[in-house]
Design a protein around this motif. Sequence first.
Motif, PDB file in Angstrom:
ATOM      1  N   GLY A 124       5.809  13.445  -8.628  1.00  0.00           N
ATOM      2  CA  GLY A 124       7.100  12.908  -9.075  1.00  0.00           C
ATOM      3  C   GLY A 124       7.365  11.498  -8.607  1.00  0.00           C
ATOM      4  O   GLY A 124       8.517  11.037  -8.638  1.00  0.00           O
ATOM      5  N   LYS A 145       5.106  17.406  -4.511  1.00  0.00           N
ATOM      6  CA  LYS A 145       4.687  18.015  -3.252  1.00  0.00           C
ATOM      7  C   LYS A 145       5.688  17.781  -2.123  1.00  0.00           C
ATOM      8  O   LYS A 145       5.974  18.653  -1.319  1.00  0.00           O
ATOM      9  CB  LYS A 145       3.348  17.377  -2.878  1.00  0.00           C
ATOM     10  CG  LYS A 145       2.536  18.150  -1.889  1.00  0.00           C
ATOM     11  CD  LYS A 145       1.340  17.322  -1.447  1.00  0.00           C
ATOM     12  CE  LYS A 145       0.145  17.547  -2.334  1.00  0.00           C
ATOM     13  NZ  LYS A 145      -1.074  16.916  -1.831  1.00  0.00           N
ATOM     14  N   ARG A 159       5.907   4.093   0.689  1.00  0.00           N
ATOM     15  CA  ARG A 159       4.530   4.059   0.221  1.00  0.00           C
ATOM     16  C   ARG A 159       4.116   2.627  -0.030  1.00  0.00           C
ATOM     17  O   ARG A 159       4.955   1.752  -0.250  1.00  0.00           O
ATOM     18  CB  ARG A 159       4.343   4.907  -1.022  1.00  0.00           C
ATOM     19  CG  ARG A 159       5.139   4.435  -2.215  1.00  0.00           C
ATOM     20  CD  ARG A 159       5.277   5.517  -3.250  1.00  0.00           C
ATOM     21  NE  ARG A 159       5.812   6.717  -2.655  1.00  0.00           N
ATOM     22  CZ  ARG A 159       5.317   7.942  -2.876  1.00  0.00           C
ATOM     23  NH1 ARG A 159       4.322   8.127  -3.695  1.00  0.00           N
ATOM     24  NH2 ARG A 159       5.859   8.974  -2.304  1.00  0.00           N
ATOM     25  N   SER A 164      -0.831  12.558  -9.826  1.00  0.00           N
ATOM     26  CA  SER A 164      -0.927  12.966  -8.417  1.00  0.00           C
ATOM     27  C   SER A 164      -1.400  11.850  -7.498  1.00  0.00           C
ATOM     28  O   SER A 164      -1.656  12.098  -6.317  1.00  0.00           O
ATOM     29  CB  SER A 164      -1.851  14.184  -8.303  1.00  0.00           C
ATOM     30  OG  SER A 164      -3.147  13.844  -8.751  1.00  0.00           O
ATOM     31  N   GLY A 165      -1.545  10.610  -8.009  1.00  0.00           N
ATOM     32  CA  GLY A 165      -1.922   9.491  -7.142  1.00  0.00           C
ATOM     33  C   GLY A 165      -3.373   9.603  -6.683  1.00  0.00           C
ATOM     34  O   GLY A 165      -4.220  10.154  -7.394  1.00  0.00           O
ATOM     35  N   ALA A 180      -8.395  -1.036   3.708  1.00  0.00           N
ATOM     36  CA  ALA A 180      -7.084  -1.621   4.036  1.00  0.00           C
ATOM     37  C   ALA A 180      -6.443  -0.931   5.230  1.00  0.00           C
ATOM     38  O   ALA A 180      -6.662   0.255   5.468  1.00  0.00           O
ATOM     39  CB  ALA A 180      -6.152  -1.522   2.823  1.00  0.00           C
ATOM     40  N   TRP A 206      -2.384  -1.011   7.059  1.00  0.00           N
ATOM     41  CA  TRP A 206      -1.062  -1.583   6.845  1.00  0.00           C
ATOM     42  C   TRP A 206       0.027  -0.846   7.604  1.00  0.00           C
ATOM     43  O   TRP A 206      -0.164   0.272   8.078  1.00  0.00           O
ATOM     44  CB  TRP A 206      -0.715  -1.631   5.356  1.00  0.00           C
ATOM     45  CG  TRP A 206      -0.517  -0.313   4.679  1.00  0.00           C
ATOM     46  CD1 TRP A 206       0.659   0.356   4.521  1.00  0.00           C
ATOM     47  CD2 TRP A 206      -1.519   0.497   4.030  1.00  0.00           C
ATOM     48  NE1 TRP A 206       0.459   1.517   3.818  1.00  0.00           N
ATOM     49  CE2 TRP A 206      -0.868   1.641   3.502  1.00  0.00           C
ATOM     50  CE3 TRP A 206      -2.891   0.371   3.840  1.00  0.00           C
ATOM     51  CZ2 TRP A 206      -1.544   2.643   2.803  1.00  0.00           C
ATOM     52  CZ3 TRP A 206      -3.568   1.381   3.152  1.00  0.00           C
ATOM     53  CH2 TRP A 206      -2.892   2.488   2.637  1.00  0.00           C
ATOM     54  N   ILE A 228       5.108  -8.584   2.354  1.00  0.00           N
ATOM     55  CA  ILE A 228       6.100  -8.286   1.326  1.00  0.00           C
ATOM     56  C   ILE A 228       7.421  -7.942   2.019  1.00  0.00           C
ATOM     57  O   ILE A 228       7.501  -6.940   2.742  1.00  0.00           O
ATOM     58  CB  ILE A 228       5.636  -7.105   0.443  1.00  0.00           C
ATOM     59  CG1 ILE A 228       4.324  -7.462  -0.274  1.00  0.00           C
ATOM     60  CG2 ILE A 228       6.718  -6.702  -0.547  1.00  0.00           C
ATOM     61  CD1 ILE A 228       3.740  -6.341  -1.122  1.00  0.00           C
ATOM     62  N   ARG A 236      -7.142   3.011   4.989  1.00  0.00           N
ATOM     63  CA  ARG A 236      -7.861   3.670   3.893  1.00  0.00           C
ATOM     64  C   ARG A 236      -9.136   2.895   3.585  1.00  0.00           C
ATOM     65  O   ARG A 236      -9.107   1.678   3.449  1.00  0.00           O
ATOM     66  CB  ARG A 236      -6.975   3.731   2.644  1.00  0.00           C
ATOM     67  CG  ARG A 236      -7.429   4.808   1.672  1.00  0.00           C
ATOM     68  CD  ARG A 236      -6.593   4.794   0.397  1.00  0.00           C
ATOM     69  NE  ARG A 236      -5.221   5.229   0.586  1.00  0.00           N
ATOM     70  CZ  ARG A 236      -4.279   5.063  -0.341  1.00  0.00           C
ATOM     71  NH1 ARG A 236      -4.559   4.467  -1.479  1.00  0.00           N
ATOM     72  NH2 ARG A 236      -3.060   5.486  -0.118  1.00  0.00           N
ATOM     73  N   LEU A 285     -11.340   1.770  -1.302  1.00  0.00           N
ATOM     74  CA  LEU A 285     -10.113   1.907  -2.092  1.00  0.00           C
ATOM     75  C   LEU A 285     -10.361   2.125  -3.586  1.00  0.00           C
ATOM     76  O   LEU A 285      -9.575   2.773  -4.256  1.00  0.00           O
ATOM     77  CB  LEU A 285      -9.277   0.622  -1.952  1.00  0.00           C
ATOM     78  CG  LEU A 285      -8.791   0.232  -0.547  1.00  0.00           C
ATOM     79  CD1 LEU A 285      -8.120  -1.135  -0.585  1.00  0.00           C
ATOM     80  CD2 LEU A 285      -7.813   1.273  -0.024  1.00  0.00           C
ATOM     81  N   ASP A 313      -2.382   6.088 -10.333  1.00  0.00           N
ATOM     82  CA  ASP A 313      -3.541   6.183  -9.444  1.00  0.00           C
ATOM     83  C   ASP A 313      -4.382   7.425  -9.708  1.00  0.00           C
ATOM     84  O   ASP A 313      -5.529   7.487  -9.271  1.00  0.00           O
ATOM     85  CB  ASP A 313      -3.074   6.223  -7.981  1.00  0.00           C
ATOM     86  CG  ASP A 313      -2.774   4.840  -7.427  1.00  0.00           C
ATOM     87  OD1 ASP A 313      -2.720   3.876  -8.226  1.00  0.00           O
ATOM     88  OD2 ASP A 313      -2.595   4.713  -6.202  1.00  0.00           O
ATOM     89  N   PHE A 348      -7.983   3.357  -9.460  1.00  0.00           N
ATOM     90  CA  PHE A 348      -7.396   2.292  -8.629  1.00  0.00           C
ATOM     91  C   PHE A 348      -8.456   1.212  -8.445  1.00  0.00           C
ATOM     92  O   PHE A 348      -9.583   1.487  -8.078  1.00  0.00           O
ATOM     93  CB  PHE A 348      -6.921   2.819  -7.273  1.00  0.00           C
ATOM     94  CG  PHE A 348      -6.306   1.731  -6.456  1.00  0.00           C
ATOM     95  CD1 PHE A 348      -5.058   1.242  -6.785  1.00  0.00           C
ATOM     96  CD2 PHE A 348      -7.011   1.151  -5.415  1.00  0.00           C
ATOM     97  CE1 PHE A 348      -4.503   0.187  -6.079  1.00  0.00           C
ATOM     98  CE2 PHE A 348      -6.459   0.093  -4.692  1.00  0.00           C
ATOM     99  CZ  PHE A 348      -5.198  -0.378  -5.029  1.00  0.00           C
ATOM    100  N   PRO A 372      -5.687  -3.993  -4.717  1.00  0.00           N
ATOM    101  CA  PRO A 372      -4.265  -4.374  -4.660  1.00  0.00           C
ATOM    102  C   PRO A 372      -4.010  -5.872  -4.841  1.00  0.00           C
ATOM    103  O   PRO A 372      -2.860  -6.263  -5.021  1.00  0.00           O
ATOM    104  CB  PRO A 372      -3.826  -3.935  -3.264  1.00  0.00           C
ATOM    105  CG  PRO A 372      -5.054  -3.637  -2.495  1.00  0.00           C
ATOM    106  CD  PRO A 372      -6.221  -3.557  -3.428  1.00  0.00           C
ATOM    107  N   GLY A 390      -1.375  -2.469  -9.599  1.00  0.00           N
ATOM    108  CA  GLY A 390      -1.168  -1.014  -9.585  1.00  0.00           C
ATOM    109  C   GLY A 390      -0.045  -0.565 -10.505  1.00  0.00           C
ATOM    110  O   GLY A 390      -0.206   0.375 -11.291  1.00  0.00           O
ATOM    111  N   ILE A 433       0.255   1.478 -14.089  1.00  0.00           N
ATOM    112  CA  ILE A 433       1.194   2.586 -14.347  1.00  0.00           C
ATOM    113  C   ILE A 433       1.938   2.338 -15.657  1.00  0.00           C
ATOM    114  O   ILE A 433       2.107   3.249 -16.479  1.00  0.00           O
ATOM    115  CB  ILE A 433       2.193   2.747 -13.180  1.00  0.00           C
ATOM    116  CG1 ILE A 433       1.475   3.279 -11.931  1.00  0.00           C
ATOM    117  CG2 ILE A 433       3.355   3.683 -13.564  1.00  0.00           C
ATOM    118  CD1 ILE A 433       2.360   3.425 -10.701  1.00  0.00           C
TER     119      ILE A 433
END
Length: 503
Positions: free
Chosen positions: A16, A41, A48, A171-172, A194, A196, A242, A300, A303, A320, A324, A327, A332, A336
Amino acid sequence: MTIDDERSYDVVIVGGALSGAATATLLLRQNPGVRVLIVEKSAQLTRRVGEATVEVSAYFMGRILGLTQYLNEHHLVKQGLRFWFTSDEVKNLEEASELGGQYQVRLPSYQLDRATFDEEVLRRACAAGADLLRPASVMNVQLSSGQDQTITLKNGEGSKTIRARWVVDASGVGALLARKEGWWKSNTAHPTAAAWSRWKGVKDWDGRELAEKFPKWASAVYSIRGTATNHVIGDGWWSWWIPLKGGDVSVGVVFDQRLVEWPQDDRGIGDRLKAFLMEHPVGREMLADAEFDAADLHWRKNLAYYSTTFAGDGFVLVGDAAAFMDPFYSPGMDWISFTATSAAELIAAQRRGEPMQERVERHNRDFANSHRRWFEAVYKDKYEYMGEFDLMSIAFTLDLGFYYLGIASQPFKMGIRALLVPPFSDWASRPFFYLIRAYNRRFAQIARRRRRLGTIGKRNRGRRCLIPGFTLKATDVGLLVKAMAKWIWLELTEGWHSWREPG
Ligand SMILES: Cc1cc2nc3c(=O)[nH]c(=O)nc-3n(C[C@H](O)[C@H](O)[C@H](O)COP(=O)(O)OP(=O)(O)OC[C@H]3O[C@@H](n4cnc5c(N)ncnc54)[C@H](O)[C@@H]3O)c2cc1C
């Protein structure tokens, strides 16, 4: 709603967050009466990564999802991209070469807190009619072409099997369907990683302290620097800075594992991330008093990945869950925008009774071509020259100019229909694909030679490339022509040494 609910659905969406909630919104708008269930979930979306929009995703959010007012009230208007280069000779912020806009940008884009943003998109999808089951996980999907799909759900109350004509996989990185069906492939030609976190206490790029310390530096740019995505950049790596509404700053490093040795020691990810950035004079200045959120540290590896299948008659992958790439340049949420719009259209076509086979084939062909060409043109081996001010100044101007000319301009001219044609998938984009891939390859070759000769980074001190910024006016092609001329000059003065070297 509870898991025991006996309602039946036309579409079940797995996930979602943005890609799932956006697809639900479009489905409900285009298919009155359609029954949509979103299964998410998490009980609450947390912060994120993926906080910067670019022009296409901003168009999608603002004009298609209708969120402009909400974005203005709860997030930040973004001021383009800005890059900071270094070398052994660069001692401080003022000496770090700068690449970015001279003025504020001309088309909208935003810096988002994705936890609150994605929740809002989900809330609106539910207000438009979607049912939401959360926290609950889709454990299994049994696909059946042209028939109902069988979906097994589970939450704290137990498990249940339901049927729906369509499953949308949103589900990414979990990429439920691609992994389960054996379509998931790691992009081994692009081994990036990456680390972060979100930070407090990052210095104000536009504040009095830096303006007093570096007055010439402060007055060199008319735009607001702080709400750009700032990139503190080095050989084989870059970092995003950012700003988020409320003062936190998302800062993370992405690097090519072939070029950068990430510190391997006993310190935690956050300390290593900070130490890595503090090697750069701009990082040293901006992070001097900053602290990362120890509860919000992420790492991660590898990627880049993709699914070899994007849709069938009964399922479709978005965001995703489909692929992917990288970045850098924040593609990204553009991805979508294209995948969600096309997924909703595919489902709508089936509901209108149109034959599916040809449509599904086209969907798979277009997204496979788009992903492969987008990667090969813009990203493959880019980290080889990412730390070079002069090469990046030309590449950025060309990349941005072609993005405006061929991709960002399209929805402004054609509306949502433009998002049914993913970048680089149609015949008209072919010559641009070859051209972009050509200069990207050449800059990588030139940088490899510099690295061999020990001259990498030698042009990174005290320079500034402040571009006027692109609009959608045809006359802006002049900026592209100038950048092409710079590329040709580079080839004649230096590039020819590497013309015979393998690409
Ligand atoms: C380092 C990095 C930096 C990035 N920076 C940017 C950027 O600046 N700009 C940009 O546009 N993009 C960026 N991206 C990409 C961006 O983060 C993603 O493209 C985007 O968040 C994907 O959204 P999504 O909805 O597809 O997936 P996600 O945001 O991952 O959401 C998936 C949802 O599905 C749920 N879920 C998963 N499995 C199940 C299941 N079995 N059952 C039920 N629910 C499930 C999860 O709980 C989650 O809520 C970045 C990515 C990385 C790795």
